[in-house]
Scaffold this motif. Structure first.
Motif, PDB file in Angstrom:
ATOM      1  N   GLN A 199       0.829  -1.208   0.000  1.00  0.00           N
ATOM      2  CA  GLN A 199       0.000   0.000   0.000  1.00  0.00           C
ATOM      3  C   GLN A 199       0.859   1.253   0.000  1.00  0.00           C
ATOM      4  N   THR A 203       0.998   4.040  -2.954  1.00  0.00           N
ATOM      5  CA  THR A 203       0.776   5.456  -2.637  1.00  0.00           C
ATOM      6  C   THR A 203       1.920   6.308  -3.172  1.00  0.00           C
ATOM      7  N   GLN A 227      -5.527   6.632  -2.366  1.00  0.00           N
ATOM      8  CA  GLN A 227      -6.463   6.169  -1.353  1.00  0.00           C
ATOM      9  C   GLN A 227      -7.700   5.547  -1.988  1.00  0.00           C
ATOM     10  N   TRP A 230      -6.682   2.033  -3.592  1.00  0.00           N
ATOM     11  CA  TRP A 230      -6.430   0.982  -2.598  1.00  0.00           C
ATOM     12  C   TRP A 230      -7.715   0.595  -1.870  1.00  0.00           C
ATOM     13  N   GLU A 234      -9.169  -3.177  -1.685  1.00  0.00           N
ATOM     14  CA  GLU A 234      -9.456  -3.893  -0.442  1.00  0.00           C
ATOM     15  C   GLU A 234     -10.905  -4.377  -0.391  1.00  0.00           C
ATOM     16  N   SER A 259      -4.227   6.785   7.477  1.00  0.00           N
ATOM     17  CA  SER A 259      -4.024   7.227   6.090  1.00  0.00           C
ATOM     18  C   SER A 259      -3.152   8.470   6.029  1.00  0.00           C
TER      19      SER A 259
END
Length: 284
Positions: A199, A203, A227, A230, A234, A259
Motif C-alpha cells: 500500500q 501510494t 487512497q 487501494w 481492499e 491514512s
C-alpha cells in the motif's frame, strides 16, 4: 562497439548479432541497443547484488515465494547456491512482470526473454526512430497532462488488478512515444496481496505521477487517487474499466489517522528517492 562480456554468450548462440551502443546505466542494470537479425532491440544487463545500489531490496522481495522447496531453503539460509538462485529470481521477476502487465493492457516494452541475466526487449522509439525520451525530459500542455495522468492511473489500476504494484514508478521510469506513456523498469514489482509494504509503495507510485503531472495541471494536487484505488482494491471492487474520481470521503468527516501517517511516510520517501535519482545523474 565491443561486445560486453555478459552479452557475448547471446552473440555466440545467435540471439544478438551486434551491439550498437550503450543506452543508459542505472542502479540496477546497464542497457545496450543491439541488433537481432533485422530488428533493433534493447539488451538490459542486470548488475549483480554486489554492484547493485537499489536500496531496501528486501522490502521488494517480501512475498516472493519459490515453489521449489530446495531453492527456497537455500535462499533463506543465504548459501552460495541460495544467493545465486536469489539473483536469478530477481532477474526473472522483470520479464515475468512485463508479460503479466502487458496481458492486462498496460503499455510496457515487449519482452523477448531473459538469458543468463540479460533481458532482451523492445526498444521504445519516438516518431523519428530514436530512443524515446523519459517523462522527466518531456514538457506538455495542461490538457495533455490530465490525459496522460488518467492513462497512468488506469495502468496502476490494471497492474493492481493482476496483483502487482510497480514499486518504483516515477517520471524516470516512464517513456513517452507517439502514443503516450510507456512504463519501464519492473524488477522490483511487488505482490500486492503478499507484501506488507504494497500500500505504501502504491501510494508513493501514484503520488510521484500526480506530483509530476501536477506541475502542468495544478488541479491534480488536490486529488487522492492512491487512497481511492487501494480502498476499492481492499473492498474487491477494483476492475480495469473502473472510472476513478480522485476523491475519497472520510467517514463523518473524521480524520483517518493511519491514512494521514501513510501519506506523510510516502511523501518523505518520495523526496528521499527523488534526491537519490537526481544525484545518480542517469541518462536514458
Amino acid at each position: 562497439m565491443k561486445v560486453p562480456k555478459r552479452i557475448q554468450p547471446l552473440v555466440d548462440i545467435g540471439l544478438v548479432n551486434e551491439v550498437i551502443c550503450q543506452l543508459m546505466s542505472g542502479k540496477e542494470a546497464t542497457v545496450y541497443i543491439v541488433r537481432c537479425g533485422d530488428d533493433i532491440r534493447c539488451a538490459k544487463v542486470y548488475k549483480d547484488s554486489a554492484q547493485r545500489s537499489f536500496k531496501k531490496a528486501v522490502q521488494y522481495q517480501e512475498g516472493r515465494k519459490d515453489r521449489n522447496s530446495r531453492r527456497a531453503r537455500a535462499m533463506g539460509k543465504g548459501t552460495k547456491f541460495g544467493r545465486r538462485q536469489q539473483e536469478e529470481t530477481w532477474q526473472n521477476a522483470e520479464v515475468n512482470a512485463l508479460y503479466k502487465v502487458a496481458n492486462a493492457g498496460v503499455r510496457v516494452p515487449t519482452a523477448y526473454g531473459c538469458f543468463d541475466g540479460v533481458l532482451l526487449m523492445e526498444l521504445v522509439t519516438d516518431e523519428s526512430g530514436n530512443a524515446a525520451p523519459r517523462l522527466n525530459d518531456v514538457t506538455m500542455s495542461a490538457e495533455q497532462a490530465l490525459e496522460d495522468h488518467a492513462t497512468m492511473m488506469n495502468y496502476v489500476v490494471r497492474m493492481l488488478c493482476v496483483g502487482l504494484v510497480h514499486g518504483d514508478l516515477s517520471e524516470f521510469n516512464v517513456l513517452v512515444d507517439a502514443y503516450g506513456p510507456v512504463i519501464i523498469d519492473l524488477p522490483q514489482a511487488v505482490d500486492a496481496a503478499a507484501n506488507n509494504n504494497a500500500q505504501a509503495m502504491l501510494t508513493r507510485d501514484v503520488d510521484n505521477m500526480t506530483t509530476y503531472y501536477g506541475q502542468y495541471a495544478p488541479e491534480l494536487h488536490s486529488t487522492r487517487y492512491a487512497q481511492e484505488i487501494w480502498s476499492l482494491f481492499e473492498q474487491g471492487e477494483l476492475h480495469p474499466e473502473i472510472t476513478l474520481s480522485g476523491h475519497v470521503d472520510d467517514p463523518d468527516d473524521e480524520a483517518d489517522v493511519s491514512s494521514v501517517l501513510l501519506e506523510i511516510k510516502a511523501a518523505l520517501q518520495e523526496e528521499e528517492d527523488r534526491i537519490e535519482r537526481l544525484s545518480e545523474n542517469e541518462l536514458y
